[in-house]
Scaffold this motif. Sequence first.
Motif, mmCIF file in Angstrom:
data_model
loop_
_atom_site.group_PDB
_atom_site.id
_atom_site.type_symbol
_atom_site.label_atom_id
_atom_site.label_comp_id
_atom_site.label_asym_id
_atom_site.label_seq_id
_atom_site.Cartn_x
_atom_site.Cartn_y
_atom_site.Cartn_z
ATOM 1 N N PRO A 165 0.828 -1.209 0.000
ATOM 2 C CA PRO A 165 0.000 0.000 0.000
ATOM 3 C C PRO A 165 0.866 1.264 0.000
ATOM 4 C CG PRO A 165 -0.640 -1.499 1.775
ATOM 5 C CD PRO A 165 0.687 -1.963 1.258
ATOM 6 N N ILE A 166 0.408 2.291 -0.704
ATOM 7 C CA ILE A 166 1.064 3.602 -0.618
ATOM 8 C C ILE A 166 0.141 4.649 -0.003
ATOM 9 C CG2 ILE A 166 2.759 3.269 -2.456
ATOM 10 C CD1 ILE A 166 0.869 4.742 -4.357
ATOM 11 N N PHE A 167 -1.038 4.221 0.469
ATOM 12 C CA PHE A 167 -1.951 5.126 1.163
ATOM 13 C C PHE A 167 -2.424 4.464 2.448
ATOM 14 C CE2 PHE A 167 -2.293 6.278 -3.318
ATOM 15 C CZ PHE A 167 -2.066 7.642 -3.259
ATOM 16 N N ASP A 168 -2.608 5.276 3.489
ATOM 17 C CA ASP A 168 -3.126 4.728 4.736
ATOM 18 C C ASP A 168 -4.656 4.667 4.692
ATOM 19 O OD1 ASP A 168 -4.100 7.323 5.241
ATOM 20 O OD2 ASP A 168 -2.424 7.840 6.564
ATOM 21 N N ASP A 169 -5.282 4.323 5.811
ATOM 22 C CA ASP A 169 -6.729 4.137 5.844
ATOM 23 C C ASP A 169 -7.499 5.434 5.605
ATOM 24 O OD1 ASP A 169 -6.367 1.472 6.308
ATOM 25 O OD2 ASP A 169 -6.595 1.621 8.489
ATOM 26 N N GLU A 170 -6.841 6.561 5.800
ATOM 27 C CA GLU A 170 -7.492 7.860 5.558
ATOM 28 C C GLU A 170 -7.206 8.397 4.162
ATOM 29 O OE1 GLU A 170 -5.830 7.386 8.740
ATOM 30 O OE2 GLU A 170 -7.869 6.718 9.247
ATOM 31 N N GLY A 171 -6.508 7.616 3.338
ATOM 32 C CA GLY A 171 -6.223 8.035 1.970
ATOM 33 C C GLY A 171 -4.991 8.902 1.827
ATOM 34 N N HIS A 172 -4.175 8.988 2.884
ATOM 35 C CA HIS A 172 -2.967 9.814 2.822
ATOM 36 C C HIS A 172 -1.756 8.967 2.410
ATOM 37 C CE1 HIS A 172 -5.236 13.054 4.463
ATOM 38 N NE2 HIS A 172 -5.426 12.461 5.634
ATOM 39 N N PHE A 173 -0.897 9.568 1.599
ATOM 40 C CA PHE A 173 0.290 8.867 1.123
ATOM 41 C C PHE A 173 1.175 8.468 2.295
ATOM 42 C CE2 PHE A 173 4.674 8.687 -0.426
ATOM 43 C CZ PHE A 173 4.538 7.819 -1.493
ATOM 44 N N THR A 174 1.707 7.265 2.231
ATOM 45 C CA THR A 174 2.600 6.789 3.276
ATOM 46 C C THR A 174 3.731 5.967 2.665
ATOM 47 O OG1 THR A 174 2.761 5.421 5.266
ATOM 48 C CG2 THR A 174 1.129 4.743 3.634
ATOM 49 N N THR A 175 4.902 6.091 3.267
ATOM 50 C CA THR A 175 6.037 5.252 2.872
ATOM 51 C C THR A 175 6.205 4.065 3.826
ATOM 52 O OG1 THR A 175 7.549 6.623 4.189
ATOM 53 C CG2 THR A 175 7.276 7.199 1.853
#
Length: 429
Positions: A165-175
């Motif tokens: 995944p490149i997005f968290d549960d809130e739809g924000h980009f994450t590494t």
Amino acid sequence: MMNPLAQNLNKDIQQSSPEVLNMLSQLGKDMFYPRGILSQSSEAKSTKYNATIGMATNNEGKMYAQSLNQIFDELTPDEIFPYTPPQGAEELRTLWQEKMLKENPDLSQDAISRPIVTNALTHGLSLVADLFVNPNDTILLPNHNWGNYKLVFNTRHNSKIETYPIFDDEGHFTTDELLKTLQNYDKDKVIMILNYPNNPTGYTPTTEEVKTIVQAIKELASRGTNVIAVVDDAYYGLFYEDVYTQSIFTALTQIDSPHILPVRLDGATKEFFSWGFRVGFMTFGIRNQSTKDAIEAKVKGLIRSNISSGPLPSQSAIKHVLKYHDQFDKEIAQNIETLKARYEVTKEVVDHLQYSNYWQAYDFNSGYFMALKVNNVNPEALRKHLIEKYSIGIIALNDNDIRIAFSCVEKEDIPHVFESIAKAIDDLK
């Protein structure tokens, strides 16, 4: 495992011409035409608001640069009719390298090969696969990725696709998930696809996020894993916020490790609003000149044995606007400003409180697209309903998400498109 679409095609051939099925190679039997973006775009052709395609349009048709539109009147017969060499027109290769170095001030000419001309980016991906991928090699992709990667690497070369995944549960980009994946990776080789701005979500990492990604790749390589880092820069330059505006290829070439090989795929297709020209480039992050020469010879052999060489007229056209037309840069910048204005309206509309129960937008800041996770409705059912009732075309990505190409919708029509999507969700609920 064979794709069900390929199985169905094989059944059709078996019933109609079993002898032909027996003639097919294994790749021939495995091949299929995916029900993806192209087929969905075709179904949306007649819609009034067609937000499906990877092009940029306005009320007059396709968005383009007038300098490039009129360029063929300037070309000589010798710039149109002869063959090009497999590696492409030499002067164009030089000009594109100069462009790369100008746009990426941290990039060293010594650290890269000369760009090789490809028949746009899919051809470049196919060359990467031919050159580096063996059966069962791992291709590492984000969950949100361009569907053609699977056809190129998995169907044609029997690689194993792994995603993160490149997005968290809130739809924000994450590494975070990429870092975990690389920290736990224990094989001796990996082919990574790094695609920013990302298709289908339209996200480009910030400078700090790029540092995090590059450091994680460096640490993986330090454990002895050979990393082929393939940078898909199809939408390079279409940036609308404070992001890392150099290519991540640049940052990767600065890692001093024999276990990392950056490969950049970019081109005039999206950057110059010239989709049908099919002019792309393939550049390797290699310092040793003997290695550069040998790899180029191998790629030339792959091209020679496949398409032989690319078309000269479109290469000559790109060469001319790079070399002779100062106005061209202004025209491209104006088109990008048009897309940025559409992006800003899209950003404002999708975050309206009135739509909070309908969808969750994934972070986006660049490119042609943005993606929504829709609530309480099937994306494919929504896509079809939007075509039939609202004359709107969107792409159903999977069981949760849809993609909207704001590049194909006039700024003043964007609020109507999203209002209609919300109405269609109500209809289906």
